[in-house]
Motif scaffolding. Structure first.
Motif, PDB file in Angstrom:
ATOM      1  N   VAL A  56       0.817  -1.226   0.000  1.00  0.00           N
ATOM      2  CA  VAL A  56       0.000   0.000   0.000  1.00  0.00           C
ATOM      3  C   VAL A  56       0.844   1.267   0.000  1.00  0.00           C
ATOM      4  N   GLY A  57       2.158   1.115   0.045  1.00  0.00           N
ATOM      5  CA  GLY A  57       3.038   2.292  -0.027  1.00  0.00           C
ATOM      6  C   GLY A  57       2.767   3.283   1.086  1.00  0.00           C
ATOM      7  N   ALA A  62     -11.894  -5.578  11.036  1.00  0.00           N
ATOM      8  CA  ALA A  62     -10.997  -6.613  11.566  1.00  0.00           C
ATOM      9  C   ALA A  62      -9.974  -7.023  10.505  1.00  0.00           C
ATOM     10  N   TRP A  63     -10.428  -7.144   9.261  1.00  0.00           N
ATOM     11  CA  TRP A  63      -9.527  -7.490   8.163  1.00  0.00           C
ATOM     12  C   TRP A  63      -8.469  -6.404   7.979  1.00  0.00           C
ATOM     13  N   LEU A  64      -8.907  -5.144   8.010  1.00  0.00           N
ATOM     14  CA  LEU A  64      -7.989  -4.022   7.812  1.00  0.00           C
ATOM     15  C   LEU A  64      -6.908  -4.004   8.885  1.00  0.00           C
ATOM     16  N   GLN A  65      -7.323  -4.224  10.118  1.00  0.00           N
ATOM     17  CA  GLN A  65      -6.382  -4.212  11.238  1.00  0.00           C
ATOM     18  C   GLN A  65      -5.335  -5.309  11.078  1.00  0.00           C
ATOM     19  N   LYS A  66      -5.764  -6.437  10.523  1.00  0.00           N
ATOM     20  CA  LYS A  66      -4.861  -7.589  10.385  1.00  0.00           C
ATOM     21  C   LYS A  66      -3.919  -7.456   9.187  1.00  0.00           C
ATOM     22  N   HIS A  67      -4.384  -6.820   8.093  1.00  0.00           N
ATOM     23  CA  HIS A  67      -3.635  -6.871   6.840  1.00  0.00           C
ATOM     24  C   HIS A  67      -2.947  -5.567   6.449  1.00  0.00           C
ATOM     25  N   ILE A  68      -3.341  -4.443   7.028  1.00  0.00           N
ATOM     26  CA  ILE A  68      -2.736  -3.158   6.676  1.00  0.00           C
ATOM     27  C   ILE A  68      -1.810  -2.716   7.808  1.00  0.00           C
ATOM     28  N   PRO A  69      -0.567  -2.335   7.501  1.00  0.00           N
ATOM     29  CA  PRO A  69       0.356  -1.906   8.560  1.00  0.00           C
ATOM     30  C   PRO A  69      -0.224  -0.755   9.394  1.00  0.00           C
ATOM     31  N   ALA A  70       0.043  -0.801  10.676  1.00  0.00           N
ATOM     32  CA  ALA A  70      -0.503   0.206  11.598  1.00  0.00           C
ATOM     33  C   ALA A  70      -0.084   1.622  11.196  1.00  0.00           C
ATOM     34  N   LYS A  71       1.131   1.765  10.601  1.00  0.00           N
ATOM     35  CA  LYS A  71       1.610   3.102  10.218  1.00  0.00           C
ATOM     36  C   LYS A  71       0.769   3.709   9.092  1.00  0.00           C
ATOM     37  N   ASN A  72       0.050   2.853   8.356  1.00  0.00           N
ATOM     38  CA  ASN A  72      -0.774   3.342   7.255  1.00  0.00           C
ATOM     39  C   ASN A  72      -2.207   3.669   7.676  1.00  0.00           C
ATOM     40  N   ILE A  73      -2.566   3.310   8.895  1.00  0.00           N
ATOM     41  CA  ILE A  73      -3.916   3.612   9.388  1.00  0.00           C
ATOM     42  C   ILE A  73      -3.841   4.937  10.128  1.00  0.00           C
ATOM     43  N   GLY A  74      -4.045   6.002   9.364  1.00  0.00           N
ATOM     44  CA  GLY A  74      -3.829   7.341   9.907  1.00  0.00           C
ATOM     45  C   GLY A  74      -5.076   8.028  10.414  1.00  0.00           C
ATOM     46  N   TYR A  75      -6.199   7.370  10.301  1.00  0.00           N
ATOM     47  CA  TYR A  75      -7.474   7.964  10.748  1.00  0.00           C
ATOM     48  C   TYR A  75      -8.327   6.822  11.277  1.00  0.00           C
ATOM     49  N   GLN A  76      -8.921   6.994  12.454  1.00  0.00           N
ATOM     50  CA  GLN A  76      -9.695   5.918  13.074  1.00  0.00           C
ATOM     51  C   GLN A  76     -11.065   6.424  13.504  1.00  0.00           C
ATOM     52  N   VAL A  77     -12.050   5.580  13.366  1.00  0.00           N
ATOM     53  CA  VAL A  77     -13.425   5.906  13.773  1.00  0.00           C
ATOM     54  C   VAL A  77     -13.960   4.761  14.628  1.00  0.00           C
ATOM     55  N   ASN A  78     -14.934   5.062  15.481  1.00  0.00           N
ATOM     56  CA  ASN A  78     -15.499   3.988  16.307  1.00  0.00           C
ATOM     57  C   ASN A  78     -16.769   3.397  15.710  1.00  0.00           C
ATOM     58  N   GLN A  79     -17.323   4.050  14.657  1.00  0.00           N
ATOM     59  CA  GLN A  79     -18.502   3.526  13.973  1.00  0.00           C
ATOM     60  C   GLN A  79     -18.338   3.725  12.477  1.00  0.00           C
ATOM     61  N   ILE A  80     -18.870   2.796  11.696  1.00  0.00           N
ATOM     62  CA  ILE A  80     -18.744   2.870  10.249  1.00  0.00           C
ATOM     63  C   ILE A  80     -19.426   4.114   9.687  1.00  0.00           C
ATOM     64  N   THR A  81     -20.435   4.636  10.380  1.00  0.00           N
ATOM     65  CA  THR A  81     -21.125   5.841   9.888  1.00  0.00           C
ATOM     66  C   THR A  81     -20.184   7.038   9.800  1.00  0.00           C
ATOM     67  N   ALA A  82     -19.091   7.023  10.574  1.00  0.00           N
ATOM     68  CA  ALA A  82     -18.137   8.138  10.537  1.00  0.00           C
ATOM     69  C   ALA A  82     -17.063   7.948   9.473  1.00  0.00           C
ATOM     70  N   ALA A  83     -16.976   6.758   8.873  1.00  0.00           N
ATOM     71  CA  ALA A  83     -15.921   6.489   7.891  1.00  0.00           C
ATOM     72  C   ALA A  83     -16.183   7.204   6.568  1.00  0.00           C
ATOM     73  N   ARG A  84     -17.446   7.211   6.109  1.00  0.00           N
ATOM     74  CA  ARG A  84     -17.739   7.821   4.815  1.00  0.00           C
ATOM     75  C   ARG A  84     -17.473   9.336   4.808  1.00  0.00           C
ATOM     76  N   PRO A  85     -17.926  10.088   5.809  1.00  0.00           N
ATOM     77  CA  PRO A  85     -17.579  11.524   5.814  1.00  0.00           C
ATOM     78  C   PRO A  85     -16.066  11.747   5.800  1.00  0.00           C
ATOM     79  N   ALA A  86     -15.330  10.845   6.462  1.00  0.00           N
ATOM     80  CA  ALA A  86     -13.877  10.999   6.499  1.00  0.00           C
ATOM     81  C   ALA A  86     -13.255  10.762   5.131  1.00  0.00           C
ATOM     82  N   LEU A  87     -13.720   9.738   4.432  1.00  0.00           N
ATOM     83  CA  LEU A  87     -13.136   9.476   3.107  1.00  0.00           C
ATOM     84  C   LEU A  87     -13.561  10.551   2.110  1.00  0.00           C
ATOM     85  N   LEU A  88     -14.786  11.060   2.233  1.00  0.00           N
ATOM     86  CA  LEU A  88     -15.223  12.160   1.364  1.00  0.00           C
ATOM     87  C   LEU A  88     -14.384  13.419   1.593  1.00  0.00           C
TER      88      LEU A  88
END
Length: 297
Positions: A186-187, A205-231
């Motif tokens: 994922v560079g 759960a898949w993301l946590q297992k397969h993507i390096p922690a250094k690449n997870i730069g934004y975290q949400v506690n509910q999926i409803t908050a993920a879409r506004p973040a990606l937008l």
């Protein structure tokens, strides 16, 4: 007077109405000795005579007439209540409580609006929460749940709709960062992950297992908050395929995978499952869902 005295009051009412112990026993379907015992017990509790006994039967005293006016009113109200309850069993009226995860609100709201338009005497309560509402306690008529099949006792569970999850990013993010070549490399790309230590959602759960922690730069506690973040261009994040199908502001970076997808279930309690209100709504929702995007697997 205690709740368990109502049998005795009802007996006294029938004696006053019919004038004889035998008549009241026949109307109530009990032995005449039970009628006499109820009258004696009630008079003992109240400390006064409710009837004058004579050769022709029983005549209410003044105290008896006062009590029986209340009994008559109560009997009428209970009869009216029973008729209303029976009527509700065959009508789509009153209150309909539906619960689901908040992420489903955009998908479900048009269906709920159409159902309310078809049944204008209905009040719809749409409750979204992470917790499971207790159908056995009457907290909801219908629950729409995701994940593994619900296994609570006395619930009727029906397979409903499978929603796909894929990884998306805003067009601005892609213009700035480019498209990643693969999920194995994922560079420097930033991903939107879960703030939970042990994510419940399978895609998080898949993301946590397969993507390096250094690449997870934004975290949400509910999926409803993920879409506004990606937008907003915060990174690459999960969203439902149905919500992004016609969206011009997002780009699908990686398509849906079976391990990311989520099965939805329709759940009703066995005591309410066959009522006209619940049956009508469940059928309507199933029919409505046939126009939703089909997940290709």
């Amino acid at each position: 007077m205690a709740f368990n005295d109502w049998d005795e009051v009802r007996t006294a009412f029938q004696v006053a109405r019919l004038g004889t112990v035998s008549g009241a026993a026949g109307a109530l379907g009990v032995h005449h000795a039970t009628v006499i015992r109820h009258i004696d017990s009630l008079e003992g509790k109240l400390g006064t005579k409710l009837f004058q006994r004579h050769a022709r039967g029983y005549t209410p005293t003044e105290a008896g007439q006062d009590l029986l006016k209340v009994a008559q009113s109560t009997d009428d109200q209970l009869a009216q209540l029973a008729n209303r309850i029976r009527g509700r069993g065959n009508e789509v009226t009153g209150e309909l409580i539906i619960t689901s995860l908040a992420v489903l609100a955009p998908l479900l709201s048009p269906a709920l609006a159409a159902f309310r338009e078809a049944h204008p005497e209905l009040t719809i309560k749409f409750l979204t929460d992470e917790r499971l509402f207790r159908l056995e306690y009457g907290e909801a008529h219908v629950a729409i749940r995701a994940g593994n099949p619900p296994d609570q006792p006395d619930n009727v569970v029906q397979k409903f709709y499978k929603q796909g999850f894929a990884l998306y990013a805003s067009r601005e993010y892609i213009e700035r960062m480019g498209m990643p070549e693969s999920l194995e490399d994922v560079g420097n790309h930033i991903f939107i992950g879960s703030a939970e230590d042990t994510p419940r959602a399978p895609f998080f759960a898949w993301l946590q297992k397969h993507i390096p922690a250094k690449n997870i730069g934004y975290q949400v506690n509910q999926i409803t908050a993920a879409r506004p973040a990606l937008l907003a261009g915060s990174g690459i994040g999960f969203s439902t395929t149905w919500s992004e199908e016609d969206c011009e502001d997002t780009v699908q970076v990686f398509g849906p995978r079976p391990e990311w997808n989520s099965q939805l279930w329709l759940v009703t309690h066995v005591d309410l499952h066959r009522t006209a209100k619940v049956q009508t709504f469940v059928k309507f929702l199933k029919d409505w869902a046939t126009r939703w995007p089909v997940l290709e697997e």
